[in-house]
Design an enzyme around this catalytic site. Structure first.
Site, PDB file in Angstrom:
ATOM      1  N   ASN A  24       0.823  -1.221   0.000  1.00  0.00           N
ATOM      2  CA  ASN A  24       0.000   0.000   0.000  1.00  0.00           C
ATOM      3  C   ASN A  24       0.856   1.269   0.000  1.00  0.00           C
ATOM      4  OD1 ASN A  24       0.992  -0.132   2.609  1.00  0.00           O
ATOM      5  ND2 ASN A  24      -0.976   0.077   3.643  1.00  0.00           N
ATOM      6  N   LYS A  25       2.173   1.107   0.035  1.00  0.00           N
ATOM      7  CA  LYS A  25       3.058   2.271   0.157  1.00  0.00           C
ATOM      8  C   LYS A  25       3.377   2.901  -1.207  1.00  0.00           C
ATOM      9  CE  LYS A  25       3.585   2.031   4.647  1.00  0.00           C
ATOM     10  NZ  LYS A  25       2.850   0.814   4.976  1.00  0.00           N
TER      11      LYS A  25
END
Ligand SMILES: Cc1ncc(COP(=O)(O)O)c(C=O)c1O
Length: 371
Positions: free
Chosen positions: A180-181
């Site tokens: 998700n980064k």
């Protein structure tokens, strides 16, 4: 979820970079690890980087390298990811929770200063959701009090303060690369540091604390860990980092699209669209529902969105209220803003490939539920 909360952008060039490593015998501790560490160090502008298997591992090594002892206090936000509490408790340290700014959701220089006690041994600042904390003012305070400063920049790769990349203000800083980064390695994290001794120590601790410079019979002088990251992950990280500017720009555009639809709406407080002293690296798009809404209202909206196939997140429940923290922390002042904001925050789907139509759908559904 039809529109997930987060997802990585994986291009053919990323896949090819991983496959190239798979065609070699060097799947661990090989050239792709060295290249990833050098690329991150060059991007951040720090002399050293030590890549590990998660952001939590990087945070643990950053704390371990400070040689703190049981009961030493570390000032941290309560509005934060659980890793922060977990590593502090693992090290038998006492988290001292301080409140946040209601708009940026970051701990503030004044809250930190007010919480310093004779037992304070370090300050751990989180750049929440990629919005840079007032890290230069915080650095002045920690220097004045001779306290080590750790930057948890897991959510903020590429953010800047006064033209300087975050990650260069603390004695150490850490980044994380979950999918998700801003960039991903699958799973992974990295510690960046200027001090060569500290970099060497973190490198040893990463792999069982085996010190090859010592005699074979006595190479283990302290407890080490198995925090190595595979070269396959590092190759993915280097490939992703090579287009970081474009990734950050696209995330910024998605944030602007949300902002255009949600700003000035009476039921919603949109996140700040810009930072007066630096640059946001958009990790997540997190709105706050208006103050008239309760936590139960927020939870109902969260559920309703998910029932429609729209990923939403409730980041974060205050750490100081978690059962595992009871009797193991100190309050560094009022935590009223943390409690209020935490009960009203809602993370909306946020990723590079998010389309304008999807943003329309998310915002219409959200505003319909709230009105
Ligand atoms: C602020 C913060 N610190 C630490 C971590 C831990 O990183 P990881 O999940 O890679 O262990 C995260 C992960 O999202 C984070 O957001």
């Amino acid at each position: 979820m039809r529109i997930p909360l987060a997802k990585p952008e994986i291009l053919d060039s990323d896949i090819e970079a991983v496959v190239r490593v798979l065609r070699t015998p060097n799947l661990a501790m090989g050239p792709a690890l060295a290249e990833f560490q050098q690329s991150i160090a060059a991007y951040i502008g720090t002399p050293h980087a030590v890549a590990v298997n998660s952001g939590t591992s990087a945070l643990h090594l950053a704390l371990r390298c400070l040689d703190l002892k049981e009961g030493d206090e570390v000032i941290v936000p309560s509005f934060a990811f659980a890793a922060i509490a977990n590593v502090l408790l693992q090290e038998r340290l006492t988290p001292v929770f301080v409140d946040i700014d209601p708009r940026t959701l970051n701990i503030t220089p004044s809250a930190i200063e007010a919480a310093i006690s004779p037992c304070t041994r370090a300050v751990l600042v989180v750049h929440t959701f990629g919005y840079p904390a007032e890290i230069d003012a915080i650095q002045k305070i920690t220097r004045q009090h001779n306290l080590p400063l750790i930057e948890d920049a897991c959510e903020a790769l590429g953010a800047e303060v006064n033209g300087k990349k975050i990650g260069t203000f603390g004695d150490t800083a850490i980044f994380a690369f979950y999918p998700n980064k801003q960039i991903t390695t699958g799973e992974g994290g990295i510690l960046v540091v200027a001090d060569p001794q500290l970099a060497r120590r973190a490198t040893l601790l990463r792999s069982q604390a085996k010190d090859d410079s010592l005699d074979w019979a006595g190479q283990h002088t302290e407890i080490g860990y198995s925090y190595r990251i595979a070269d396959i992950n590092c190759a993915l990280g280097t490939a992703q980092l090579s287009r970081i500017d474009s990734l950050l720009e696209q995330r910024q555009k998605r944030a602007a699209s949300y902002g255009a639809r949600l700003r000035n709406h009476p039921t919603i407080l949109a996140p700040p669209s810009a930072c007066p002293y630096g640059r946001i690296s958009w990790f997540a798009y997190v709105v706050q529902l208006a103050e008239k809404f309760s936590r139960q209202d927020r939870d109902r909206v969260w559920e309703a969105l998910r029932e429609r196939g729209i990923g939403a997140g409730r980041y974060f429940a205050p750490l100081h209220n978690q059962p595992v923290l009871q009797g193991r922390h100190r309050r560094g002042g009022s935590l009223a803003i943390t409690e209020s904001a935490a009960s009203r925050v809602l993370a909306l789907p946020f990723f590079v490939d998010l389309t304008e139509d999807q943003i329309d759908e998310v915002c219409s559904a959200l505003l319909a539920f709230l009105t």
